[in-house]
Scaffold this motif. Sequence first.
Motif, mmCIF file in Angstrom:
data_model
loop_
_atom_site.group_PDB
_atom_site.id
_atom_site.type_symbol
_atom_site.label_atom_id
_atom_site.label_comp_id
_atom_site.label_asym_id
_atom_site.label_seq_id
_atom_site.Cartn_x
_atom_site.Cartn_y
_atom_site.Cartn_z
ATOM 1 N N GLY A 34 0.956 -1.194 0.177
ATOM 2 C CA GLY A 34 0.024 0.070 -0.124
ATOM 3 C C GLY A 34 1.079 1.344 0.119
ATOM 4 O O GLY A 34 1.561 1.367 0.999
ATOM 5 N N ALA A 76 0.205 6.103 4.787
ATOM 6 C CA ALA A 76 0.824 5.277 5.725
ATOM 7 C C ALA A 76 2.028 4.739 5.089
ATOM 8 O O ALA A 76 3.339 4.850 5.840
ATOM 9 C CB ALA A 76 -0.060 4.459 6.336
ATOM 10 N N ASP A 85 1.698 -0.827 -4.747
ATOM 11 C CA ASP A 85 0.438 -0.363 -4.594
ATOM 12 C C ASP A 85 -0.204 -1.011 -5.993
ATOM 13 O O ASP A 85 0.328 -0.914 -7.036
ATOM 14 C CB ASP A 85 0.307 0.974 -4.791
ATOM 15 N N LYS A 86 -1.433 -1.576 -5.807
ATOM 16 C CA LYS A 86 -2.160 -2.099 -6.731
ATOM 17 C C LYS A 86 -2.805 -1.047 -7.930
ATOM 18 O O LYS A 86 -2.925 -1.149 -8.944
ATOM 19 C CB LYS A 86 -3.701 -2.731 -6.386
ATOM 20 N N GLY A 103 -11.710 13.771 1.851
ATOM 21 C CA GLY A 103 -11.990 15.110 1.708
ATOM 22 C C GLY A 103 -10.782 16.365 1.324
ATOM 23 O O GLY A 103 -10.949 17.223 1.305
ATOM 24 N N GLU A 104 -9.429 15.769 1.864
ATOM 25 C CA GLU A 104 -8.283 16.354 1.412
ATOM 26 C C GLU A 104 -8.155 17.370 2.549
ATOM 27 O O GLU A 104 -7.307 18.546 2.408
ATOM 28 C CB GLU A 104 -8.195 16.901 0.160
ATOM 29 N N GLY A 105 -8.757 17.346 3.662
ATOM 30 C CA GLY A 105 -8.697 18.151 4.962
ATOM 31 C C GLY A 105 -7.365 17.781 5.617
ATOM 32 O O GLY A 105 -7.277 16.690 5.915
ATOM 33 N N ARG A 131 -4.519 15.852 -2.858
ATOM 34 C CA ARG A 131 -3.821 14.505 -2.273
ATOM 35 C C ARG A 131 -3.266 13.673 -3.518
ATOM 36 O O ARG A 131 -2.272 13.275 -3.249
ATOM 37 C CB ARG A 131 -5.126 13.607 -1.851
ATOM 38 N N ALA A 156 -0.834 -7.267 -4.382
ATOM 39 C CA ALA A 156 -0.411 -8.350 -3.689
ATOM 40 C C ALA A 156 -1.726 -9.155 -3.375
ATOM 41 O O ALA A 156 -2.635 -8.874 -3.004
ATOM 42 C CB ALA A 156 0.078 -7.822 -2.478
ATOM 43 N N ASP A 192 -2.393 -1.275 3.568
ATOM 44 C CA ASP A 192 -3.202 -1.553 2.345
ATOM 45 C C ASP A 192 -4.617 -0.908 2.701
ATOM 46 O O ASP A 192 -5.588 -1.359 2.246
ATOM 47 C CB ASP A 192 -3.374 -2.685 2.099
ATOM 48 N N ASP A 239 -5.323 3.018 7.942
ATOM 49 C CA ASP A 239 -6.907 2.532 7.843
ATOM 50 C C ASP A 239 -6.745 1.231 8.186
ATOM 51 O O ASP A 239 -7.803 0.687 8.692
ATOM 52 C CB ASP A 239 -7.329 2.983 6.601
ATOM 53 N N GLY A 283 -7.764 10.838 8.775
ATOM 54 C CA GLY A 283 -6.924 9.735 8.976
ATOM 55 C C GLY A 283 -5.513 9.740 8.429
ATOM 56 O O GLY A 283 -4.525 9.026 8.628
ATOM 57 N N ILE A 284 -5.397 11.032 7.770
ATOM 58 C CA ILE A 284 -3.880 11.074 6.931
ATOM 59 C C ILE A 284 -2.712 11.319 7.831
ATOM 60 O O ILE A 284 -1.986 10.524 7.795
ATOM 61 C CB ILE A 284 -3.991 12.457 5.965
#
Length: 396
Positions: free
Chosen positions: A10, A14, A33-34, A45-47, A96, A120, A152, A276, A288-289
């Motif tokens: 991922g 993170a 990353d897939k 939301g990109e905050g 983002r 993966a 991921d 996440d 969560g960023i």
Amino acid sequence: MQEFDIIIIGAGPAGLRAAKVLAEGKANVLCIDKKQEIGVPKRCGEGLGLSWMNRLGLKPDPKWCLQEINGAALYAPSMKSVKLNFKKVSGYIIERRVFEKELAKEAASKGAMIRTKCHASNFERKNGKVIVSCVERGEDVQYAAPLIIAADGTESLTARKLGFDTKIGLNDIESGYQYEMANISFENPHLINLFFGKEIAPRGYCWIFPKSDTCANVGIGIAGSEPKTAKEYLDKFIKAHLGLRNGSIIEVNAGTIPVGGFLEELAADNLIVVGDAAHQVNPIHGGGIGIAMEAATIASKVALKALGKKDFGSKFLNQYTAEWYKTRGNKLKRILKQRHMLEELNDDNFETLANAIDGDDVMLIAEGDLKSSAKMVLKKLVRHPKLAKVMLKYLK
Ligand SMILES: Cc1cc2nc3c(=O)[nH]c(=O)nc-3n(C[C@H](O)[C@H](O)[C@H](O)COP(=O)(O)OP(=O)(O)OC[C@H]3O[C@@H](n4cnc5c(N)ncnc54)[C@H](O)[C@@H]3O)c2cc1C
């Protein structure tokens, strides 16, 4: 089969943060990353708060810091609002797609190997290593490492395939749906706008996160257990708002957000889980960023120590669990209590609160400060004992 010290599954905030910290620590690290393009689609939301950027050592970069944000406006169903205006920059609405690409370039410049369109699909422990089977741009390939970092996201399969239970109850999941909209109008392009109410967004809220004076991410997060879809509620919300209803939709995003269900342990033999995938998200607002990147930093430091000692056992790796709960997890657990409190409120309660409390009071609740929140409730809701009682139940 190519071997690495550590493989990260991922390349979101993170995974890319972990790739950078590990490469800086001279680990031979692969981050896959897939997706075919890092950061796309955004599902966000990109905050991003300035305090998070400071904590993470991220300098505001005009390449990805689109709109300065000075605070928030919280609306009750009647549109009565509580405003938190810090009158200075308190965060940004970021782009983002650009942000994550910059994170990837930085990690790569430190020596991390990043591969996109590399899915993966299976994991097998063998002779102290984990063999990761991937489909990379149409070809079957295998990579191996003694340590895997599962970054991921909510759909994480990595941890589960390695026998680690990351299941989450429907009540701890929010369904998110969002349009990036152009040619719209809203009250203040430097405040994020949050709209509450059972009819508007059951156990969640609608948001307008301005990306310019006329463009914004307009979205919703609602309980995953709701029978109606997030899209239905969002479309209804947009129709009801004069400034939005004639806007153009230039992007659609959907995704789930873990807002609880914190894991007791964040590592197992040969495995560390971050972001996440480990449900490391603010349970009230779903951001969560920053949390994912902070957790990845803590996890990577433990991973580097594990590499040095050649100890990839669960006991050693769970130093990360202890460190994360001390730094962030315990606070998030308190914020989870506040979320449970908010869930009990009905639309009349939101109206009462909008009339009784101010921006500073909202901050106490959002920050998970239970003691000060309880004091505030006792002081500001003397004329509303029933509501105060409901709220105080959770503020212990
Ligand atoms: C609608 C919505 C709005 C949000 N708004 C905000 C916000 O405004 N601010 C904020 O801070 N947070 C917000 N969030 C939360 C935030 O987006 C996440 O917390 C954050 O992206 C977590 O980062 P991560 O790296 O853990 O996971 P992700 O960003 O989800 O990255 C995981 C990556 O793993 C990859 N992957 C998955 N499985 C595999 C596999 N088998 N093989 C290879 N790669 C794989 C995925 O393609 C993905 O790129 C929002 C979330 C949603 C859904």
